[in-house]
Structures are given as C-alpha cells and as structure tokens.
Design a protein around this motif. Structure first.
Motif, short mmCIF file in Angstrom:
data_model
loop_
_atom_site.label_atom_id
_atom_site.label_comp_id
_atom_site.label_asym_id
_atom_site.label_seq_id
_atom_site.Cartn_x
_atom_site.Cartn_y
_atom_site.Cartn_z
N GLU A 175 0.84 -1.20 0.00
CA GLU A 175 0.00 0.00 0.00
C GLU A 175 0.88 1.26 0.00
O GLU A 175 0.58 2.22 -0.71
N GLU A 176 1.97 1.23 0.74
CA GLU A 176 2.91 2.35 0.71
C GLU A 176 3.50 2.52 -0.68
O GLU A 176 3.63 3.65 -1.18
N ARG A 177 3.83 1.41 -1.31
CA ARG A 177 4.38 1.45 -2.67
C ARG A 177 3.35 1.99 -3.66
O ARG A 177 3.68 2.75 -4.56
N LEU A 234 1.53 5.72 -7.52
CA LEU A 234 0.29 6.27 -8.08
C LEU A 234 -0.24 7.50 -7.37
O LEU A 234 -1.22 8.07 -7.82
N GLY A 235 0.36 7.85 -6.26
CA GLY A 235 -0.18 8.96 -5.46
C GLY A 235 -1.06 8.42 -4.35
O GLY A 235 -1.37 7.23 -4.29
N GLN A 236 -1.48 9.31 -3.47
CA GLN A 236 -2.21 8.93 -2.27
C GLN A 236 -3.50 8.16 -2.57
O GLN A 236 -3.84 7.22 -1.90
N ASP A 237 -4.23 8.56 -3.59
CA ASP A 237 -5.50 7.93 -3.93
C ASP A 237 -5.43 7.19 -5.26
O ASP A 237 -6.37 7.23 -6.05
N GLU A 267 -8.23 4.57 -5.92
CA GLU A 267 -9.51 5.26 -6.02
C GLU A 267 -9.61 6.02 -7.34
O GLU A 267 -10.66 6.04 -7.98
N LYS A 268 -8.52 6.64 -7.77
CA LYS A 268 -8.52 7.35 -9.05
C LYS A 268 -8.70 6.39 -10.22
O LYS A 268 -9.41 6.70 -11.18
N ALA A 269 -8.08 5.22 -10.14
CA ALA A 269 -8.25 4.22 -11.19
C ALA A 269 -9.70 3.76 -11.27
O ALA A 269 -10.25 3.59 -12.36
#
Length: 172
Positions: A135-137, A142-145, A148-150
C-alpha cells in the motif's frame, strides 16, 4: 489484489467498445492508457517483484509464474498495438480480443492458484506486513488515492460507453 477488479471492469469496457456500432476512440485510448499505467506499470510490477520472486525462490508454482510473466510481456505488446490503432476498429479489434482472451484465465489463475499459494507460503502476519508495504508502494507510484482514481477512471469510461448501470446486466 483488488486491482483485478479494475482490470475486469476495463475488460468489460473493451468488450463494449467492440460491440458498439461507432465506438468512441477516446474510450479505447482511455482504457488502454489506464491498463498501461495502473495494471502494467504498477500492478504487474508488484506481482513480479513481490509474489512471483518469493514463490520462485521457494520453488513453488515456477511453471505458472513463468507463464504469467510471459503473459505480462504479451499484454504490454497488445496494449501498444491497441494504442497505435488510434481507434481504428479493424486495427484495434484483434489485439483487444487477444488481450481479453489472455487476461480472463490469467486473472483467474492468479486469484485461485497464485495468491492462495503465496498466502500459505508467507503466513498471516507476513502477509499483512507485505500488504502494508505494498500500500505504501502504491502511494509512491500512483499517489495517495491511486486505486480510487483508477476506479473513478474506469467508471467514467463505463459511463462513456454506456455500461455504467449495473442493472442492465441482470437477466430478465
């Protein structure tokens, strides 16, 4: 691997694009770009670096990981062909069909064979630690979200091609 849900939805968009009489090129490009960025550059990289390597070092499912790696490479080539088609149905259809045909069983084998074997190999505590590290990777790549953005991107593509309403898939 919740990312498989995004991939499955992208495959549904591809299928709808093939079935649409005059499919919008921006839907095809948007789907291929989402697959390239989210699946190929992020999800598959993590699978190869984290899961496949660990299983291979343990001598488990090596034939499967070899085939899955080959399919990742083949998928990248198909995505390049889809993007190079610039929405031309005659050029885009064969690589789209090949991509869908390959990734349905690919995903199913990962979900039913690879991921359970990986979980058994590392155990519950290590599995949880790996999940946190991944999740950190995700946030780094991809950024913080990123996830969710995908999901938002694939939902927008579904809307553009007319398959956003889940109820339409219910048999009557």
């Amino acid at each position: 691997m919740r990312e498989h849900g995004v991939l499955n939805r992208a495959l549904l968009v591809y299928e709808a694009w093939l079935d649409t009489p005059v499919p919008p090129a921006q839907v095809l490009d948007g789907t291929a770009n989402l697959i390239h960025r989210f699946i190929e550059e992020y999800h598959e990289k993590i699978e190869e670096d984290e899961l496949f390597l660990r299983l291979e070092k343990a001598g488990q499912l090596t034939a499967l990981t070899r085939i899955l790696r080959q399919q990742h490479r083949a998928g990248r080539l198909l995505t390049e062909q889809i993007l190079a088609s610039h929405g031309d149905r005659a050029k885009a259809s064969p690589p789209i069909r090949a991509f869908i045909r390959m990734y349905r069983p690919h995903e199913a084998r990962e979900d039913t064979d690879l991921f359970p074997a990986f979980h058994r190999l590392v155990g519950d505590k290590e599995y949880e630690r790996i999940g946190e590290r991944l999740e950190e990777r995700e946030h780094q790549i991809l950024g913080q979200d990123g996830f969710e953005k995908a999901v938002q991107q694939v939902a927008a593509l579904e809307n553009m091609i007319g398959i956003a309403d889940l109820a339409q898939f219910t048999p009557r």
